[in-house]
Design a protein around this motif. Structure first.
Motif, PDB file in Angstrom:
ATOM      1  N   LEU A 294      42.594  47.741  23.022  1.00  0.00           N
ATOM      2  CA  LEU A 294      41.918  46.620  23.681  1.00  0.00           C
ATOM      3  C   LEU A 294      40.954  47.121  24.745  1.00  0.00           C
ATOM      4  CD1 LEU A 294      41.462  43.624  24.301  1.00  0.00           C
ATOM      5  CD2 LEU A 294      43.493  43.716  25.771  1.00  0.00           C
TER       6      LEU A 294
ATOM      7  N   GLU B 187      36.942  46.468  24.694  1.00  0.00           N
ATOM      8  CA  GLU B 187      36.282  45.770  25.800  1.00  0.00           C
ATOM      9  C   GLU B 187      35.253  46.662  26.492  1.00  0.00           C
ATOM     10  OE1 GLU B 187      39.404  42.349  27.201  1.00  0.00           O
ATOM     11  OE2 GLU B 187      39.660  44.312  28.091  1.00  0.00           O
TER      12      GLU B 187
ATOM     13  N   PHE C 101      32.194  46.749  24.323  1.00  0.00           N
ATOM     14  CA  PHE C 101      31.834  45.462  23.740  1.00  0.00           C
ATOM     15  C   PHE C 101      30.348  45.146  23.854  1.00  0.00           C
ATOM     16  CE2 PHE C 101      31.096  40.919  23.841  1.00  0.00           C
ATOM     17  CZ  PHE C 101      31.612  40.555  22.609  1.00  0.00           C
TER      18      PHE C 101
ATOM     19  N   VAL D  84      37.954  42.995  19.647  1.00  0.00           N
ATOM     20  CA  VAL D  84      38.620  42.499  20.857  1.00  0.00           C
ATOM     21  C   VAL D  84      39.700  41.483  20.496  1.00  0.00           C
ATOM     22  CG1 VAL D  84      38.302  41.234  23.022  1.00  0.00           C
ATOM     23  CG2 VAL D  84      36.642  42.986  22.353  1.00  0.00           C
TER      24      VAL D  84
END
Length: 151
Positions: free
Chosen positions: A31, A35, A38, A53
């Protein structure tokens, strides 16, 4: 994205082996990776970036369910929805990206609702227990001060 895929694969394998703590740690790393990259990934391939995500949040929720950590699972669903809400409010978001976010949000809300229907009573008990624990801790912390003044 390759590193995210590697971490996600390892997390899924750990979950399959019922090594939940390892799965949770690897899932959190996946994660964080998704992120962190992203913004750049979204510009290149919005669908893959959003999926990375949200899949990470859903995987973490699934591990939390396996660990019977209902509050944490619920939190991951909520954080996934909040993540998508943070994207969709941008006025410069192209229509096709807005539709992607809306479709992904619908799917995530469906999964969250399914979680709530399946584990709603356990989630409610966990919320009450957590609230009572917080009140007790707060009371225990204030007790020495109150007792010194005769309360």
């Amino acid at each position: 994205m390759i590193y995210w895929q590697h971490l996600t694969r390892q997390a899924n394998e750990a979950h399959t082996r019922e090594a939940y703590v390892d799965a949770q740690e690897l899932g959190r790393k996946a994660l964080a990776c998704a992120e962190a990259t992203f913004k750049d990934d979204f510009e290149v391939d919005a669908e893959t970036a959003v999926s990375a995500v949200i899949v990470s949040y859903m995987n973490l929720a699934e591990v939390s369910v396996s660990m019977k950590e209902w509050l944490q699972a619920n939190d991951y669903f909520e954080r996934g929805v909040q993540f998508l809400q943070g994207i969709i409010v941008k006025p410069e978001l192209p229509t096709e990206h807005r539709e992607l976010i809306e479709l992904t949000a619908s799917h995530l809300r469906f999964e969250w609702e399914l979680f709530t229907q399946t584990y709603g009573s356990k989630l409610a008990v966990a919320k009450r227990t957590n609230r009572l624990r917080w009140l007790k801790q707060r009371n225990d912390e204030s007790s020495p001060w109150q007792s010194s003044y005769g309360y």
